[in-house]
Design an enzyme around this catalytic site. Structure first.
Site, mmCIF file in Angstrom:
data_model
loop_
_atom_site.group_PDB
_atom_site.id
_atom_site.type_symbol
_atom_site.label_atom_id
_atom_site.label_comp_id
_atom_site.label_asym_id
_atom_site.label_seq_id
_atom_site.Cartn_x
_atom_site.Cartn_y
_atom_site.Cartn_z
ATOM 1 N N ARG A 1 -10.545 -11.236 1.753
ATOM 2 C CA ARG A 1 -11.446 -12.252 1.219
ATOM 3 C C ARG A 1 -10.834 -13.654 1.299
ATOM 4 O O ARG A 1 -11.560 -14.639 1.344
ATOM 5 C CB ARG A 1 -11.827 -11.906 -0.221
ATOM 6 C CG ARG A 1 -10.693 -11.954 -1.224
ATOM 7 C CD ARG A 1 -10.980 -11.132 -2.463
ATOM 8 N NE ARG A 1 -10.985 -9.707 -2.156
ATOM 9 C CZ ARG A 1 -11.266 -8.757 -3.066
ATOM 10 N NH1 ARG A 1 -11.559 -9.098 -4.303
ATOM 11 N NH2 ARG A 1 -11.250 -7.491 -2.728
ATOM 12 N N LYS B 1 0.830 -1.197 0.000
ATOM 13 C CA LYS B 1 0.000 0.000 0.000
ATOM 14 C C LYS B 1 0.870 1.254 0.000
ATOM 15 O O LYS B 1 2.022 1.217 0.443
ATOM 16 C CB LYS B 1 -0.879 0.041 1.259
ATOM 17 C CG LYS B 1 -1.937 -1.019 1.356
ATOM 18 C CD LYS B 1 -2.703 -0.883 2.664
ATOM 19 C CE LYS B 1 -3.775 -1.934 2.799
ATOM 20 N NZ LYS B 1 -4.882 -1.766 1.838
ATOM 21 N N GLU C 1 -6.413 -9.469 0.550
ATOM 22 C CA GLU C 1 -6.157 -10.572 1.480
ATOM 23 C C GLU C 1 -7.355 -10.907 2.350
ATOM 24 O O GLU C 1 -7.497 -12.040 2.809
ATOM 25 C CB GLU C 1 -4.951 -10.231 2.363
ATOM 26 C CG GLU C 1 -5.215 -9.392 3.604
ATOM 27 C CD GLU C 1 -5.786 -8.006 3.317
ATOM 28 O OE1 GLU C 1 -6.546 -7.508 4.164
ATOM 29 O OE2 GLU C 1 -5.478 -7.425 2.263
#
Length: 490
Positions: A345, A271, A343
């Protein structure tokens, strides 16, 4: 949270550091007013109070106001010309805003002169939830101010036993919301998969809840490829926590699944640095379902609840999974990991398989799942997807709790975007409709079970205070999940 007591004393007789009273908007051009107090109504007009939603004014309890036992009075607008015209959520937010402003105060009393039982219950609930402050990591140098310690409720026209019952329920709700907030607000160097599991054990130690913790060895042996894949880049391995609350009289069974990413760097799909600190909140779903399970047990709700906390830390360590990896999930399905920042899910899918295997009447999963949900719904509204009955159960409960949810669809065309190139599935679809395709992915692990997926990515963590929520963790959705469980009992 504060201790809550109920009294039949009048506004003029009560003793407290602060007294909280509502301000009503003027009807047909009239001035704002404070119910049953001409003196306070005149004071409200003099200081410019309009009665607008959550408008706060604090003034000394001068002798002329007839408040001999009170140090000061907080006037809070409810946004309506009468308490009967104010919605339950308006009252929760108003009284919550008032108590939220009283950090560092030992005791306060709240009154809603002329309110009926439902309005008073909403005011108590908001006041109890608003009395929260997270100061666990502040030193004396920063002059930490604890939350309001004691709250006295003036029953007014409501019979005292009825008011006491509302206060008792509000205390449990406020405790549950505080559990979720505390967990989310705890820094990620202190709350990681193993310590989260320990905290869950501590929270249920005195309750009729059985708990089982699967460590990395058990997860590997059990075929939890999604959870293990996400957690393999961290030095702190993942956990799956299973809780079971089984009251003897239950005829309905609800299974809960919570996303518990204790910190999310995005993994190899790293990120941006700006705002990454807020990814300490990526375990809000697990905090929510844990808190709701605790509250159901404390209230003695006669619904069986089986809860799964899928806990991992998503880090870009040397062992981290790569874009392009294929993992085998708990049910044997294979998934291409095209983006390691999708991640949530993956851990949720493994836990959903176990939740469905428990054969519940309804599965609810709660997750800060997608940034796309924030783009679609903003920062205060959560999305809900799932089967028609599952989604309706959440929306009906949310209507009563005042927590904003909005229904989202499962467009058929999105399923094809999840077909894998070398595996059964891929973990992301196309960028448009990202929150929807994430739900479609999860649906592959649910089968025919009634199911609701709550994406709380926007409202779980706040950058500014409003109503009964301060900055940081909000605990949003705890009360809705609990309400669904209670609805099943009735």
């Amino acid at each position: 949270m504060p201790t809550i007591s109920v009294t039949s004393q009048s506004v003029g007789d009560v003793t407290a550091d602060v007294l909280v009273l509502p301000v009503l908007t003027g009807a047909d051009g009239a001035d704002a007013s404070v119910p049953a107090s001409p003196e306070l109504s005149a004071a409200a007009v003099a200081i410019g109070a309009t009665g607008s939603r959550e408008q706060l004014h604090r003034l000394p309890a001068l002798p002329a106001l007839g408040l001999a036992g009170t140090g000061s009075v907080v006037l809070v607008g409810v946004g309506a010309p009468s308490l009967a015209d104010a919605s339950a959520e308006d009252l929760r937010r108003a009284y919550g805003a008032a108590t939220r402003s009283l950090t560092g105060i030992a005791s306060a009393a709240i009154a809603a002169p002329g309110a009926d039982a439902a309005s008073l219950a909403a005011a108590i609930e908001g006041a109890a939830i608003g009395a929260y402050s997270f100061i666990a990591h502040r030193s004396e140098a920063s002059d930490p101010k604890p939350a309001l310690a004691a709250l006295e409720v003036l029953a007014g026209d409501v019979p005292e036993p009825e008011a006491a019952a509302s206060a008792s329920r509000a205390a449990v709700l406020a405790e549950a919301v505080a559990i979720a907030r505390d967990l989310v607000n705890t820094p990620p160097n202190l709350l990681f998969p193993a310590s989260f599991a320990v905290r869950a054990q501590e929270l249920v130690a005195d309750l009729p809840i059985e708990i089982e913790v699967l460590d990395e060895t058990a997860l590997l042996e059990g075929g939890y490829g999604g959870i293990m894949g996400v957690g393999q880049g961290s030095a702190r391995p993942p956990r799956l926590v299973r809780l079971s609350y089984s009251p003897a009289a239950s005829t309905q069974h609800v299974a809960l699944v919570g996303k518990g990413i204790t910190f999310d760097t995005g993994g190899i799909s790293l990120k941006p640095g700006a705002g990454m600190d807020e990814m300490t909140s990526d375990m809000a779903g697990a905090a929510t379902v844990l808190a709701a399970t605790v509250a159901a047990a404390r209230l003695g709700v006669e619904t069986k609840v089986t809860t799964f906390l899928a806990i991992a830390e998503n880090m870009p360590g040397g062992g981290a999974q790569r874009p392009g990896d294929v993992v085998t999930m708990r049910n044997g399905r294979t998934v291409e990991v095209l983006n390691t920042d999708a991640e949530g899910r993956m851990v949720m899918a493994d836990a959903l398989v176990d939740a469905v295997a428990a054969q519940p009447d309804l599965v609810m999963d709660v997750a800060t799942l997608t940034g796309a949900a924030v783009v679609a719904l903003g920062t205060r509204t959560a999305g809900v997807l799932g089967t028609e009955q599952g989604r309706s159960a959440v929306l009906e409960a949310a209507e009563r709790t005042g927590e904003p949810f909005w229904p989202l669809p499962f467009p058929e065309e999105l399923r094809a975007t999840l077909n894998g190139r070398v595996a059964d599935l891929r973990n992301i679809g196309e960028r448009p409709g990202g929150a929807l395709s994430a739900g479609v992915f999860l649906s592959e692990f649910v089968g025919e079970t009634e199911w609701a997926h709550l994406d709380i990515a926007g409202p779980a963590f706040a950058s500014s205070a409003a109503g009964y929520s301060g900055k940081g963790a909000t605990g949003m959705s705890v009360r809705t999940v609990l309400q669904v469980i209670e609805d099943r009992a009735s």
